[in-house]
Scaffold this motif. Structure first.
Motif, PDB file in Angstrom:
ATOM      1  N   SER A   7      83.662  20.687  16.972  1.00  0.00           N
ATOM      2  CA  SER A   7      83.672  22.019  16.354  1.00  0.00           C
ATOM      3  C   SER A   7      83.530  21.964  14.838  1.00  0.00           C
ATOM      4  N   THR A   8      83.524  20.757  14.260  1.00  0.00           N
ATOM      5  CA  THR A   8      83.458  20.623  12.807  1.00  0.00           C
ATOM      6  C   THR A   8      82.021  20.659  12.325  1.00  0.00           C
ATOM      7  N   SER A   9      81.749  21.548  11.398  1.00  0.00           N
ATOM      8  CA  SER A   9      80.470  21.600  10.704  1.00  0.00           C
ATOM      9  C   SER A   9      80.766  21.689   9.221  1.00  0.00           C
ATOM     10  N   SER A  10      80.388  20.645   8.486  1.00  0.00           N
ATOM     11  CA  SER A  10      80.779  20.564   7.081  1.00  0.00           C
ATOM     12  C   SER A  10      79.811  19.664   6.322  1.00  0.00           C
ATOM     13  N   ARG A  48      77.099  18.879  11.403  1.00  0.00           N
ATOM     14  CA  ARG A  48      77.991  19.008  12.568  1.00  0.00           C
ATOM     15  C   ARG A  48      78.304  17.632  13.149  1.00  0.00           C
ATOM     16  N   TRP A  49      79.591  17.357  13.366  1.00  0.00           N
ATOM     17  CA  TRP A  49      80.029  16.090  13.946  1.00  0.00           C
ATOM     18  C   TRP A  49      79.424  15.915  15.331  1.00  0.00           C
ATOM     19  N   PRO A 108      88.180  12.825  -0.475  1.00  0.00           N
ATOM     20  CA  PRO A 108      89.434  12.412   0.168  1.00  0.00           C
ATOM     21  C   PRO A 108      89.284  12.327   1.680  1.00  0.00           C
ATOM     22  N   PHE A 109      90.072  11.471   2.297  1.00  0.00           N
ATOM     23  CA  PHE A 109      90.067  11.369   3.756  1.00  0.00           C
ATOM     24  C   PHE A 109      90.573  12.685   4.339  1.00  0.00           C
ATOM     25  N   PRO A 110      89.777  13.372   5.179  1.00  0.00           N
ATOM     26  CA  PRO A 110      90.188  14.684   5.675  1.00  0.00           C
ATOM     27  C   PRO A 110      91.117  14.646   6.878  1.00  0.00           C
TER      28      PRO A 110
END
Length: 310
Positions: A241-244, A269-270, A231-233
């Motif tokens: 700060s996003t690491s996924s 990480r973005w 899904p679009f997050p």
């Protein structure tokens, strides 16, 4: 003649008819009401986009182009049967047309087809169709060869019936652009009499649920033999700060689509490389300017078809 549906009423009518709906950006307040009337409304007009690709077609119809500002319709119906709402109010879709056709639509007293039009935008006797018709643009090249999938035709039928049911109109309140103006040829690839027969049959019965939409348009859903998609997050997900693992899965899809700007990776990480890669993807879809800034949006994300990760 009827008062136009509000945004909430339109959305409810479509969903009640089993239509899969995507609300695109600020569609609820996106209109051309400042340049002319919207309503009373008399019918529904069907068009083809002369374009390909859901995301690019939706953006085109939302934004318009030089000389013809958007919205260019109220909803865009893609080949997977999803209706993308892009406007609510007056839209630049119908233009000038034949008053005899308008009278026949209002009276619903014609045979298989309304009278042949002999007026168009700018002709002396033309009347303003943008004030009188809801408009749906269907993603199709309009060359007579581009196919009309069953899911798309089902959505055209359902969306048209939804508005007719909401206004207590019959199927003869639905016309094609080619039946309104003597300078138009859309929609091309199916016939309006056949569509009206389908709408009439639908209106004679209670609304029914639509077939499941493609999982790329229904986040997290599945269908037999199709992979589950991520899904679009939300745009706010994509920050430094996003690491996924979602970022890694996205990056791998970008590489597969030939949109890599990675020197190393992709990783979880973005990063600036992710943003530049995603901007390439947006441009590949037809986005330009600030719409191709590398920050994922729902339409481009759904088109990328990122595999689901836990």
């Amino acid at each position: 003649m009827a008062t136009p549906l509000t945004a909430d009423q339109l959305l409810a009518a479509l969903r009640a008819e089993g239509v899969t709906v995507v609300e695109h950006r600020a569609w609820r307040t996106h209109n051309r009401d400042h340049v002319g009337a919207w309503g009373p409304v008399n019918g529904v007009m069907i068009h083809h986009t002369v374009s390909s690709g859901s995301a690019a077609s939706v953006e085109l119809c939302y934004n318009g182009y030089s000389g013809l500002p958007g919205p260019l319709c109220h909803g865009v119906i893609d080949k997977e049967g999803v209706v993308h709402l892009v406007g609510n109010g007056r839209a630049n879709h119908a233009g000038g047309g034949d008053p005899d056709v308008l009278r026949a639509v209002v009276a619903e007293n014609y045979g298989d087809r309304p009278p042949a039009p002999d007026e168009h935008q700018g002709s002396a006797g033309a009347v303003d169709g943008n004030a009188r018709f809801y408009g749906f643009e269907c993603v199709n090249l309009g060359d007579g060869a581009d196919p009309w999938p069953d899911a798309q035709l089902d959505a055209v039928e359902r969306a048209s019936a939804a508005i007719c049911r909401a206004h207590a109109w019959g199927a003869k309140s639905v016309i094609g652009h080619l039946e309104w103006s003597d300078q138009k040829s859309d929609p091309r690839g199916f016939t309006m009499p056949d569509l009206r027969r389908r709408i009439a049959a639908r209106l004679a019965a209670a609304p029914t649920k639509a077939p499941a939409a493609n999982p790329s348009k229904t986040p997290g859903s599945t269908s037999p033999g199709a992979p589950r998609l991520q899904p679009f997050p939300g745009a706010e997900f994509f920050t430094a700060s996003t690491s996924s693992p979602v970022i890694t899965a996205m990056g791998r899809r970008l590489v597969a689509e030939g949109c890599s700007a990675y020197a190393v990776g992709p990783g979880p990480r973005w990063s600036e490389a992710d943003r530049r890669s995603y901007a390439k993807w947006q441009r590949k879809l037809g986005f330009r300017g600030s719409d191709a800034d590398g920050v994922p949006g729902r339409a481009s994300w759904n088109a990328l078809k990122v595999p689901y990760v836990r």
